[in-house]
Design an enzyme around this catalytic site. Sequence first.
Site, PDB file in Angstrom:
ATOM      1  N   HIS A 141      -3.737  41.858  31.924  1.00  0.00           N
ATOM      2  CA  HIS A 141      -2.609  41.024  31.733  1.00  0.00           C
ATOM      3  C   HIS A 141      -1.890  41.091  33.040  1.00  0.00           C
ATOM      4  O   HIS A 141      -1.416  42.141  34.036  1.00  0.00           O
ATOM      5  CB  HIS A 141      -1.131  41.963  30.945  1.00  0.00           C
ATOM      6  CG  HIS A 141       0.031  40.639  30.605  1.00  0.00           C
ATOM      7  ND1 HIS A 141       0.154  39.811  29.754  1.00  0.00           N
ATOM      8  CD2 HIS A 141       0.410  40.682  31.651  1.00  0.00           C
ATOM      9  CE1 HIS A 141       0.998  39.287  30.291  1.00  0.00           C
ATOM     10  NE2 HIS A 141       1.680  40.078  31.170  1.00  0.00           N
ATOM     11  N   CYS A 142      -2.437  40.382  33.295  1.00  0.00           N
ATOM     12  CA  CYS A 142      -1.794  39.689  34.899  1.00  0.00           C
ATOM     13  C   CYS A 142       0.379  39.339  34.916  1.00  0.00           C
ATOM     14  O   CYS A 142       0.232  38.259  35.030  1.00  0.00           O
ATOM     15  CB  CYS A 142      -2.131  38.806  35.401  1.00  0.00           C
ATOM     16  SG  CYS A 142      -1.677  38.342  37.631  1.00  0.00           S
ATOM     17  N   PRO A 143       0.542  40.387  35.453  1.00  0.00           N
ATOM     18  CA  PRO A 143       2.176  39.766  35.898  1.00  0.00           C
ATOM     19  C   PRO A 143       2.219  38.739  36.573  1.00  0.00           C
ATOM     20  O   PRO A 143       2.724  37.552  36.937  1.00  0.00           O
ATOM     21  CB  PRO A 143       2.831  40.880  36.810  1.00  0.00           C
ATOM     22  CG  PRO A 143       1.143  41.491  36.948  1.00  0.00           C
ATOM     23  CD  PRO A 143       0.620  41.355  36.436  1.00  0.00           C
ATOM     24  N   ASN A 147       0.802  36.267  32.301  1.00  0.00           N
ATOM     25  CA  ASN A 147       0.002  35.748  30.947  1.00  0.00           C
ATOM     26  C   ASN A 147      -1.283  37.088  31.261  1.00  0.00           C
ATOM     27  O   ASN A 147      -1.432  37.881  31.836  1.00  0.00           O
ATOM     28  CB  ASN A 147      -0.527  34.325  30.477  1.00  0.00           C
ATOM     29  CG  ASN A 147      -1.081  33.860  29.720  1.00  0.00           C
ATOM     30  OD1 ASN A 147      -0.485  34.722  28.623  1.00  0.00           O
ATOM     31  ND2 ASN A 147      -1.295  32.874  29.355  1.00  0.00           N
TER      32      ASN A 147
END
Length: 298
Positions: A141-143, A147
Amino acid sequence: MQFRKDPCGIFCVLLIYASLAYADYALSRWMIIPTFSEGIWAPVHMIIFNTFLLLVVISHARTMLADPGIVPLNKSSDLKIRRQALEYSDDESGSDNEIFLRPEEYVGEDWSVCTRCESIRPPRAHHCRVCRRCIRRMDHHCPWVNNCVGEFNQKHFLQFLIYVGLCSGYALLVIIHSWINHADDGETGLKGPRGQNGHHIKVVHTIMLSIEALLFGMFVLAVSCDQLSAIFNDETAIESVQRRNRRSPRRSRRISKISLLRGVCGNGPVWSWFIPCSLSTSERDVIHFPTAPPHYDV
Ligand SMILES: [Zn+2]
Ligand SMILES: [Zn+2]
């Protein structure tokens, strides 16, 4: 299209867009225009840099707004199979909170039930605690893109990394050029917003822009290396951690590197891997999930 209301993710996205806006202003106003004031080179450099920036924005938006590969929640007709699987399973040793389906609940090889969102999910899908859903071939999960990076948007995430890297490299080259060939702006009349000598303002923007370009450049280089090694090893970041926790060897499948890249970027020609604007739905985006309890034929 979707947008996650995660405060951390929204903050990171705003930070990215503010950084891009600042880079556009500082590079155009304080490096390109004063350095290439004669001839056509100023507009040429502006067009090239802004094209890279536009590609960054498009690929970022597509990564952020795309469905990363969310596994649908079960319909009521699937509840029975889910309960059976939860009730009768004697294999709860999986570290990813998964329960493998019994033969009579067979929907496909290695399908499992997530104990968090209770969806019946295909192999290589993992549960994301931020999205609270299972994501197909979830990498992380990439802030920064607010997403998950999964099966359906990893291609756009790679494009985002490439174009941020190009922007950073291009900005650094323009900065270096502007100082090597035009270091005497103090005498050639570069002016600040109120008409004052702008030399020291250019120094400040040079320092800030260089730090930004170096930080972004090194960050995307490191993440790109991780992504490529994950793709070539046919193992997402999550699977790599799980395998090390279980101390099991890496599964070896004889798949060529180009096939693995095609699995992420699509089967189109290589140039199309770099275009973040494709509107057509790729074949990978129309994979169907079972919508009714499966029948196990002997
Ligand atoms: Zn789940
Ligand atoms: Zn997520």
